[in-house]
Design an enzyme around this catalytic site. Sequence first.
Site, PDB file in Angstrom:
ATOM      1  N   ARG A 139      -2.350  -0.494   5.428  1.00 15.38           N
ATOM      2  CA  ARG A 139      -3.500  -1.101   4.753  1.00 15.38           C
ATOM      3  C   ARG A 139      -3.159  -2.489   4.237  1.00 15.38           C
ATOM      4  NH1 ARG A 139      -5.105   3.515   0.586  1.00 15.38           N
ATOM      5  NH2 ARG A 139      -3.032   4.230   1.169  1.00 15.38           N
TER       6      ARG A 139
ATOM      7  N   CYS B  70       0.866  -1.175   0.000  1.00 17.73           N
ATOM      8  CA  CYS B  70       0.000   0.000   0.000  1.00 17.73           C
ATOM      9  C   CYS B  70       0.907   1.230   0.000  1.00 17.73           C
ATOM     10  CB  CYS B  70      -0.970  -0.020   1.180  1.00 17.73           C
ATOM     11  SG  CYS B  70      -0.164   0.056   2.798  1.00 17.73           S
TER      12      CYS B  70
END
Length: 129
Positions: free
Chosen positions: A84, A79
């Site tokens: 994330r 990410c």
Amino acid sequence: MAITNLDPKSAHAAMAAAQGHVFVDVRTPMEYAQGHPAGAVNVPWALPDPSSGMLAPNPQFVAEMAKVATPDRAVYLSCQSGGRSMNACRDLEQVGYKSLVNIDGGFGGRRDPMGRPIAGWRDSGLPVV
């Protein structure tokens, strides 16, 4: 199996040495379009909520991942900084994916708890589209 964390250079070397893996950038489509690691496909883990503009988990993430990789394939996830993609790894682990690698530092890098920079994919001199 536990989720493995690799820095971008180590992840790049591991992917170059093995076949059959899938490389997924879990950032938003807009982030992905602005630049991404070469060879990565985009399956967003979170998307902007139209009412707030804030990122909210993508309810279709696992279903979209099933179209990209089966649970027995090695999956490398990235990410912007590694947060994330770690959440994406956890979600995939819960549904049976067995070989998950979080790319720590993601595409853009991050700072460690002491404030020192950790280079991301882009600043590590790795291939970018």
